[in-house]
Enzyme design. Sequence first.
Site, short mmCIF file in Angstrom:
data_model
loop_
_atom_site.label_atom_id
_atom_site.label_comp_id
_atom_site.label_asym_id
_atom_site.label_seq_id
_atom_site.Cartn_x
_atom_site.Cartn_y
_atom_site.Cartn_z
N GLY A 119 0.70 -1.22 -0.03
CA GLY A 119 0.11 -0.06 0.03
C GLY A 119 0.89 1.32 -0.11
O GLY A 119 2.07 1.10 -0.20
N THR A 142 -4.52 -3.16 -1.08
CA THR A 142 -4.90 -2.45 0.07
C THR A 142 -6.57 -2.76 0.07
O THR A 142 -7.15 -2.59 -1.23
CB THR A 142 -4.56 -1.02 0.36
OG1 THR A 142 -5.49 -0.74 1.54
CG2 THR A 142 -4.88 -0.22 -0.56
N ILE A 143 -6.99 -3.06 0.96
CA ILE A 143 -8.61 -3.02 1.10
C ILE A 143 -9.16 -2.07 0.97
O ILE A 143 -10.28 -1.58 0.51
CB ILE A 143 -9.11 -3.93 2.18
CG1 ILE A 143 -8.67 -3.15 3.68
CG2 ILE A 143 -8.63 -5.43 2.51
CD1 ILE A 143 -9.72 -3.60 4.84
N ASP A 144 -8.51 -0.70 1.21
CA ASP A 144 -8.93 0.42 1.35
C ASP A 144 -9.32 1.23 0.04
O ASP A 144 -10.05 1.96 -0.20
CB ASP A 144 -8.01 1.70 2.17
CG ASP A 144 -7.55 0.80 3.50
OD1 ASP A 144 -8.54 0.28 3.97
OD2 ASP A 144 -6.80 1.24 3.91
N MET A 186 -13.64 -0.62 7.72
CA MET A 186 -12.16 0.05 7.65
C MET A 186 -11.95 0.78 6.50
O MET A 186 -13.29 1.34 5.78
CB MET A 186 -11.29 -1.17 7.31
CG MET A 186 -10.97 -2.00 8.87
SD MET A 186 -9.57 -3.20 8.64
CE MET A 186 -8.91 -3.32 10.38
N GLY A 187 -11.00 1.44 6.00
CA GLY A 187 -10.75 2.16 4.77
C GLY A 187 -9.93 3.29 5.34
O GLY A 187 -9.85 3.94 4.48
N ARG A 188 -9.48 3.46 6.53
CA ARG A 188 -8.54 4.69 6.95
C ARG A 188 -9.27 6.05 6.32
O ARG A 188 -10.35 6.36 6.89
CB ARG A 188 -7.16 4.61 6.22
CG ARG A 188 -6.56 3.54 6.80
CD ARG A 188 -4.90 3.71 6.66
NE ARG A 188 -4.57 4.03 5.01
CZ ARG A 188 -3.61 4.28 4.41
NH1 ARG A 188 -2.65 4.37 5.20
NH2 ARG A 188 -3.33 4.48 3.29
N ARG A 283 -27.39 -0.19 18.14
CA ARG A 283 -26.20 -0.95 18.56
C ARG A 283 -25.27 -0.95 17.32
O ARG A 283 -25.50 -0.91 16.21
CB ARG A 283 -26.77 -2.48 18.46
CG ARG A 283 -27.39 -2.74 19.64
CD ARG A 283 -26.81 -2.56 20.87
NE ARG A 283 -27.92 -3.22 21.99
CZ ARG A 283 -28.15 -4.35 22.27
NH1 ARG A 283 -27.27 -5.37 21.78
NH2 ARG A 283 -28.93 -4.74 23.30
#
Length: 365
Positions: A119, A142-144, A186-188, A283
């Site tokens: 990344g 990256t998953i982002d 996630m994702g920053r 929740r």
Amino acid sequence: MINANKVKSIAVLTGGGDAPGLNAVIRAVVRTGIGHGLKVWGIKNGFGGMVENQVIEMTDEYVAGILPRGGTILGTTNRDNPFNYPTMQGGKTVYKDMSSQALKNLRQRDIEALVVIGGDGSLKIGSEFYQLGFPVVAVPKTIDNDIPGTERTFGFDTAVGVAADALDRLHTTAESHHRVMVLEVMGRYAGWIALHAGIAGGADCILIPEIPFQIDAIIAKIEERQRRGRLFSLIVIAEGAYPQGGEISVSRIVEGSHEKIRLGGAGEKLARQLESLTGVESRCTVLGHVQRGGTPTAFDRVLSTRYGVAAAECLLEGAFGNMVALQKNEIIRVPIVDIAGKANNVTANNELLKAGRSIGICFGD
Ligand code: F6P
């Protein structure tokens, strides 16, 4: 495929957080390299392994059966930058430039070029080695999906699939209990996972870092649904999302990592606030590393394979200093120096964002 540069020996490493598809890239690099008569080495545990000389020879057998496996068979780390490397001196951690040692370790084995699968942090380090004169080619991982120059990083599709599946599951329990369910993904600092998973999973609100949210807008959406007899709501919040005039939620400080902070906590804060302001039980579910683990989707396996082959071809052609990338479904090459240190974010005119607005999704603004 010509070997214009007459490279005989190459290495591959995986850096930063893991992502589904890493093994598929490694397999494609190794198979393409060996197929063209190259010796292929694997560096273990990211750039740390380059400094510590943790290098193994890769064979066809070594990569057999790894295509569907999550994680990375080489190991990885998001610390251990060779240009600012942690060493122990007198019981204290002292950071030193160990880049010459890292290159010496490669040259001792006659390794002439390196594939960096990583990344933004790893691409930056790869770019620095390239600027020192060492041939490097990068693969965007990256998953982002936050790397510029490419429409897709591998790993993203799998993460979106996991998050969309979670939303489907939250949907039925939200509906049964008339609750507000908040899913933190996630994702920053980029909202790509939240945006895509939210659309795929039928979220009512999608909150992303690129659009600071107003709590009143979210409450208005929940109440509008209640008036229509929809007594539950589904909200996806990116870990980097924050309220207008408020702050990003930080979960921990990480020493020695190029990213000093880890994000987290935005979802729980939002759920508590919504419950106290609306009286509707709210929740939060934090998906966390579940998004990064496990087997890659077919899309990610295909993309990873294309990237791995393309990266090996770059080395064979002497096209160093490039990152392989996807644009308009073609694999292209982008100079690493053009993208190192930059980010890819959701823009206001993004087509999917506009599609979400058209179907009534609230983005918190
Ligand atoms: O960059 C990938 C990512 O999973 C981000 O989405 C997340 O913020 C971060 O890495 C988490 O890092 P770590 O695994 O170090 O907690």
